[in-house]
Each structure stands twice: as structure tokens, then as C-alpha cells.
Motif scaffolding. Structure first.
Motif, PDB file in Angstrom:
ATOM      1  N   GLU A   1      24.442  41.813 -52.639  1.00 34.11           N
ATOM      2  CA  GLU A   1      24.131  41.347 -51.283  1.00 34.11           C
ATOM      3  C   GLU A   1      22.625  41.169 -51.071  1.00 34.11           C
ATOM      4  OE1 GLU A   1      24.324  43.063 -46.727  1.00 34.11           O
ATOM      5  OE2 GLU A   1      25.570  43.992 -48.259  1.00 34.11           O
TER       6      GLU A   1
ATOM      7  N   LYS B   1      26.162  38.025 -42.022  1.00 37.67           N
ATOM      8  CA  LYS B   1      26.906  38.711 -43.074  1.00 37.67           C
ATOM      9  C   LYS B   1      27.842  39.740 -42.454  1.00 37.67           C
ATOM     10  CE  LYS B   1      23.324  42.079 -44.081  1.00 37.67           C
ATOM     11  NZ  LYS B   1      22.602  42.807 -45.083  1.00 37.67           N
TER      12      LYS B   1
ATOM     13  N   ARG C   1      31.347  41.208 -49.355  1.00 40.91           N
ATOM     14  CA  ARG C   1      30.475  40.790 -48.266  1.00 40.91           C
ATOM     15  C   ARG C   1      30.770  39.321 -48.026  1.00 40.91           C
ATOM     16  NH1 ARG C   1      30.405  45.347 -48.394  1.00 40.91           N
ATOM     17  NH2 ARG C   1      28.667  46.793 -48.412  1.00 40.91           N
TER      18      ARG C   1
ATOM     19  N   LEU D   1      29.214  36.052 -46.402  1.00 44.49           N
ATOM     20  CA  LEU D   1      28.009  35.431 -45.871  1.00 44.49           C
ATOM     21  C   LEU D   1      28.399  34.100 -45.242  1.00 44.49           C
ATOM     22  CD1 LEU D   1      25.520  35.949 -48.843  1.00 44.49           C
ATOM     23  CD2 LEU D   1      25.964  37.459 -46.906  1.00 44.49           C
TER      24      LEU D   1
END
Length: 139
Positions: free
Chosen positions: A15, A32, A85, A87
Motif C-alpha cells: 500500500e 483507499k 486495499r 484504491l
């Protein structure tokens, strides 16, 4: 000119590097989120490949989360979801490929779990603070 929303599901351990790479490429504005998901492997890794980078194993520590289906039906194994994650980067059309290339460069290991990139058209964007619309509202 149009706009696109680029969404990328990536490993948590990259990340920070991903955010810095996007910033270096001229795309500092993003959103995010911490998410959980699974691919066609169903979130279950049978065996860790000895050639796999050392940080991969810690990055995909599985979190058992029974699905609605698992609670209603007896299953022989728990359905698991892998932490990721997500984004989201809103960019003008001409910036889509550079953003995709930056995401691939940082995330591609060749192993399952590298993530996915989704690109969608955006009809409009509005900066709440100023009322700017369209590409003027980007960033």
C-alpha cells in the motif's frame, strides 16, 4: 475529454509503495479502503511456494469469515477472505494507462493474489468545497 475511475484491489503490504508510486507518477489524489475479498482460489492457499517472496505469506494471512451461505449450509471447509486495499483514483481519460502501468509495476509478483484493476467511465465529478465540475474537480 472524459474521466475514468480506476479501482485497484492490491495487497496490504504494498500500500505505502503504491501510494508513493502514484504520487511520483503525478497522481497524488486517491481514496483507499481496507477490504476483504477472494479470487478463484476462494481465499484458501493450499501450499506456500518456496520461491514466493517472504513478505507474501504475512501479507495474505487468512481471516476466517463464514459467508452467509456457509452459515446456512454445512460445508467441509470455512470460506475465507483475504485482506486487501482498494484504491480509487479518478483521472482524465489520457491518464488511465499510466496509472494502470504504475499499479502493475508495484503489484505484479506473478503469484495468485496480485489483485485486479477495474476501469469505469465517470459522468461527472463535483468538488463540494468550490462547486467545480468535471476535470476541474479532479485532484
Amino acid at each position: 475529454m472524459g474521466m475514468k475511475m480506476v479501482r485497484a484491489s492490491i495487497r496490504p503490504e504494498v500500500e505505502r509503495e503504491m501510494v508513493l508510486a502514484l504520487e511520483a507518477a503525478g497522481f497524488p489524489a486517491l481514496t483507499k479502503s481496507h477490504v476483504f475479498g477472494r479470487g478463484k482460489q476462494k481465499g484458501i492457499i493450499q501450499e506456500i511456494d518456496p520461491q514466493m517472496p517472504g513478505e507474501y505469506e504475512t501479507g495474505v494471512r487468512l481471516v476466517p469469515t463464514p459467508s452467509e451461505c456457509a452459515r446456512e449450509h454445512p460445508l467441509s471447509k470455512v470460506v475465507r477472505y483475504v485482506p486487501k486495499r482498494m484504491l480509487q483514483i479518478l483521472v482524465p481519460d489520457e491518464a488511465v494507462q499510466p496509472v494502470i502501468q504504475a499499479i502493475i509495476r508495484v503489484n505484479q509478483t506473478g503469484y495468485p493474489g496480485d489483485g485486479k484493476i477495474f476501469v469505469s467511465p465517470v459522468e461527472d465529478a463535483v468538488r463540494i468545497r468550490t462547486g467545480e465540475r468535471g476535470e476541474a474537480a479532479l485532484g
